[in-house]
Motif scaffolding. Structure first.
Motif, PDB file in Angstrom:
ATOM      1  N   GLN A  26      -8.263  -3.135   7.311  1.00  0.00           N
ATOM      2  CA  GLN A  26      -8.599  -3.141   5.852  1.00  0.00           C
ATOM      3  C   GLN A  26      -8.130  -1.737   5.265  1.00  0.00           C
ATOM      4  O   GLN A  26      -7.565  -1.532   4.166  1.00  0.00           O
ATOM      5  N   ASP A  27      -8.335  -0.597   6.169  1.00  0.00           N
ATOM      6  CA  ASP A  27      -7.696   0.671   5.649  1.00  0.00           C
ATOM      7  C   ASP A  27      -6.395   0.883   6.342  1.00  0.00           C
ATOM      8  O   ASP A  27      -6.269   1.193   7.449  1.00  0.00           O
ATOM      9  N   ARG A 184       0.598   2.713  -3.292  1.00  0.00           N
ATOM     10  CA  ARG A 184       1.132   1.611  -2.379  1.00  0.00           C
ATOM     11  C   ARG A 184       1.577   2.052  -0.931  1.00  0.00           C
ATOM     12  O   ARG A 184       2.168   3.201  -0.805  1.00  0.00           O
ATOM     13  N   ILE A 185       1.438   1.331   0.049  1.00  0.00           N
ATOM     14  CA  ILE A 185       1.919   1.714   1.379  1.00  0.00           C
ATOM     15  C   ILE A 185       2.436   0.617   1.889  1.00  0.00           C
ATOM     16  O   ILE A 185       1.865  -0.425   2.031  1.00  0.00           O
ATOM     17  N   GLU A 186       3.756   0.465   2.375  1.00  0.00           N
ATOM     18  CA  GLU A 186       4.400  -0.754   2.864  1.00  0.00           C
ATOM     19  C   GLU A 186       4.558  -0.549   4.105  1.00  0.00           C
ATOM     20  O   GLU A 186       5.329   0.352   4.751  1.00  0.00           O
ATOM     21  N   PHE A 187       4.438  -1.306   5.268  1.00  0.00           N
ATOM     22  CA  PHE A 187       4.840  -1.265   6.724  1.00  0.00           C
ATOM     23  C   PHE A 187       5.771  -2.300   6.873  1.00  0.00           C
ATOM     24  O   PHE A 187       5.829  -3.426   6.576  1.00  0.00           O
ATOM     25  N   TRP A 188       6.809  -1.857   7.389  1.00  0.00           N
ATOM     26  CA  TRP A 188       7.924  -2.712   7.687  1.00  0.00           C
ATOM     27  C   TRP A 188       8.316  -2.604   9.172  1.00  0.00           C
ATOM     28  O   TRP A 188       8.542  -1.654   9.884  1.00  0.00           O
ATOM     29  N   GLN A 189       8.518  -3.908   9.781  1.00  0.00           N
ATOM     30  CA  GLN A 189       8.594  -3.865  11.182  1.00  0.00           C
ATOM     31  C   GLN A 189       9.955  -4.890  11.255  1.00  0.00           C
ATOM     32  O   GLN A 189       9.793  -6.061  10.911  1.00  0.00           O
ATOM     33  N   GLY A 190      10.831  -4.392  11.983  1.00  0.00           N
ATOM     34  CA  GLY A 190      12.089  -5.292  11.943  1.00  0.00           C
ATOM     35  C   GLY A 190      12.069  -6.443  12.858  1.00  0.00           C
ATOM     36  O   GLY A 190      11.382  -6.329  14.087  1.00  0.00           O
ATOM     37  N   ARG A 191      12.629  -7.656  12.715  1.00  0.00           N
ATOM     38  CA  ARG A 191      12.421  -8.670  13.568  1.00  0.00           C
ATOM     39  C   ARG A 191      13.940  -9.607  13.418  1.00  0.00           C
ATOM     40  O   ARG A 191      14.842  -8.969  12.687  1.00  0.00           O
ATOM     41  N   PHE A 199       4.375  -5.772   5.155  1.00  0.00           N
ATOM     42  CA  PHE A 199       3.109  -5.734   4.528  1.00  0.00           C
ATOM     43  C   PHE A 199       2.916  -4.872   3.643  1.00  0.00           C
ATOM     44  O   PHE A 199       2.918  -3.635   3.922  1.00  0.00           O
ATOM     45  N   LEU A 200       2.559  -5.122   2.279  1.00  0.00           N
ATOM     46  CA  LEU A 200       2.218  -4.014   1.546  1.00  0.00           C
ATOM     47  C   LEU A 200       0.896  -3.797   1.040  1.00  0.00           C
ATOM     48  O   LEU A 200      -0.001  -5.017   0.955  1.00  0.00           O
ATOM     49  N   TYR A 201       0.096  -2.754   1.106  1.00  0.00           N
ATOM     50  CA  TYR A 201      -1.170  -2.193   0.641  1.00  0.00           C
ATOM     51  C   TYR A 201      -0.949  -1.873  -0.817  1.00  0.00           C
ATOM     52  O   TYR A 201      -0.291  -0.849  -0.768  1.00  0.00           O
ATOM     53  N   GLU A 202      -1.794  -2.332  -1.501  1.00  0.00           N
ATOM     54  CA  GLU A 202      -1.871  -1.813  -2.748  1.00  0.00           C
ATOM     55  C   GLU A 202      -3.097  -1.387  -3.418  1.00  0.00           C
ATOM     56  O   GLU A 202      -4.131  -2.296  -3.107  1.00  0.00           O
ATOM     57  N   ARG A 203      -3.405   0.000  -3.798  1.00  0.00           N
ATOM     58  CA  ARG A 203      -4.675   0.289  -4.200  1.00  0.00           C
ATOM     59  C   ARG A 203      -5.309  -0.421  -5.531  1.00  0.00           C
ATOM     60  O   ARG A 203      -4.615  -0.466  -6.396  1.00  0.00           O
ATOM     61  N   GLY A 210      -5.763  -4.297  -1.588  1.00  0.00           N
ATOM     62  CA  GLY A 210      -5.251  -5.587  -1.496  1.00  0.00           C
ATOM     63  C   GLY A 210      -3.947  -5.614  -0.622  1.00  0.00           C
ATOM     64  O   GLY A 210      -3.177  -4.630  -0.542  1.00  0.00           O
ATOM     65  N   ILE A 211      -4.112  -6.434   0.153  1.00  0.00           N
ATOM     66  CA  ILE A 211      -2.763  -6.842   1.228  1.00  0.00           C
ATOM     67  C   ILE A 211      -2.038  -8.059   0.851  1.00  0.00           C
ATOM     68  O   ILE A 211      -2.345  -9.183   0.549  1.00  0.00           O
ATOM     69  N   HIS A 212      -0.547  -7.579   0.991  1.00  0.00           N
ATOM     70  CA  HIS A 212       0.234  -8.838   0.523  1.00  0.00           C
ATOM     71  C   HIS A 212       1.553  -8.872   1.789  1.00  0.00           C
ATOM     72  O   HIS A 212       1.857  -7.926   1.669  1.00  0.00           O
TER      73      HIS A 212
END
Ligand SMILES: Cc1cc2nc3c(=O)[nH]c(=O)nc-3n(C[C@H](O)[C@H](O)[C@H](O)COP(=O)(O)O)c2cc1C
Length: 216
Positions: A26-27, A184-191, A199-203, A210-212
């Protein structure tokens, strides 16, 4: 005339790792810490290096690399010269973006948010931990200004080094820390097949995240 470069055939698949909705805390800072620790354990080159994007008052972007020094109370902290080019841009526009890129792990993190200075006491505490030569260097470099020669800066460095032999080197007022409060914090994992996991976390207004999942 510079010759053309053809780099179209330099490509590789990203297939070593994945990121699923079930991996997400969540965090987002729990995942920031996990990915930073994995980058350090994997011994990637400069695991704490991040790009800092700023903008001029006219909205023109500019980017450079710095080293992340702390994650404090949900803020990304780095140190630099307040009168540098980035410093002048930040003074006029506190919106910034950060990017961590770990090629070996096929990962990146993007952060966007607002930046503020650390207190003088906090900057003093970190400055005191820096090696002697780095402290002297911070005092004598008019970062981002044109200088006449390398000798010019070496002379200033030598003179300032002698001045403080056997003494505490004080932090100059124009050097210190900044903290980025993310929105905003976006995590990007190559596939495989460029179908990366994002996955984007938006405050949200209440401070929760919120997670999208984003399209690759
Ligand atoms: C790996 C790496 C780490 C760096 N770390 C810092 C840093 O922590 N602080 C800093 O002021 N500059 C650092 N630099 C230099 C900056 O990229 C940049 O040249 C400098 O801060 C001046 O930027 P500016 O003219 O946009 O203000 C680093 C450069 C590299 C390549």
């Amino acid at each position: 005339m510079a010759k053309d470069l053809h780099l179209e055939n330099i490509r590789r698949e990203y297939s070593s790792l994945s990121l699923s909705r079930w991996d997400l805390p969540q965090d987002p800072f729990e995942l920031v810490e996990k990915w930073l620790n994995q980058a350090i354990e994997t011994q990637v080159n400069e695991p704490t290096a991040m790009l800092v994007g700023t903008a001029t008052p006219e909205g023109r972007p500019s980017i450079r690399t710095v080293l992340l020094k702390e994650v404090l109370d949900g803020q990304f902290v780095f140190y630099s010269n307040y009168e540098s080019r980035k410093g002048r841009q930040i003074a006029a526009n506190p919106h910034v973006a950060l990017t961590f890129l770990w090629h070996e792990l096929e990962r990146q993190i993007h952060v966007e948010g607002q930046i503020h200075r650390l207190s003088p006491e906090e900057s003093d505490a970190y400055f005191a931990m820096r090696p002697y030569k780095s402290r002297v260097g911070a005092r004598i470099s008019p970062q981002s200004q044109p200088i006449p020669s390398r000798e010019y800066i070496m002379m200033r460095f030598a003179a300032e080094s002698l001045r403080f032999v056997g003494q505490t080197v004080p932090r100059p007022e124009n050097w210190g820390g900044w903290a980025v409060v993310p929105e905003r914090i976006e995590f990007w994992q190559g596939r495989d097949s460029r179908l990366h996991d994002r996955f984007l976390y938006e405050r949200k207004e209440d401070g929760s995240w919120g997670i999208h999942r984003l399209a690759p």
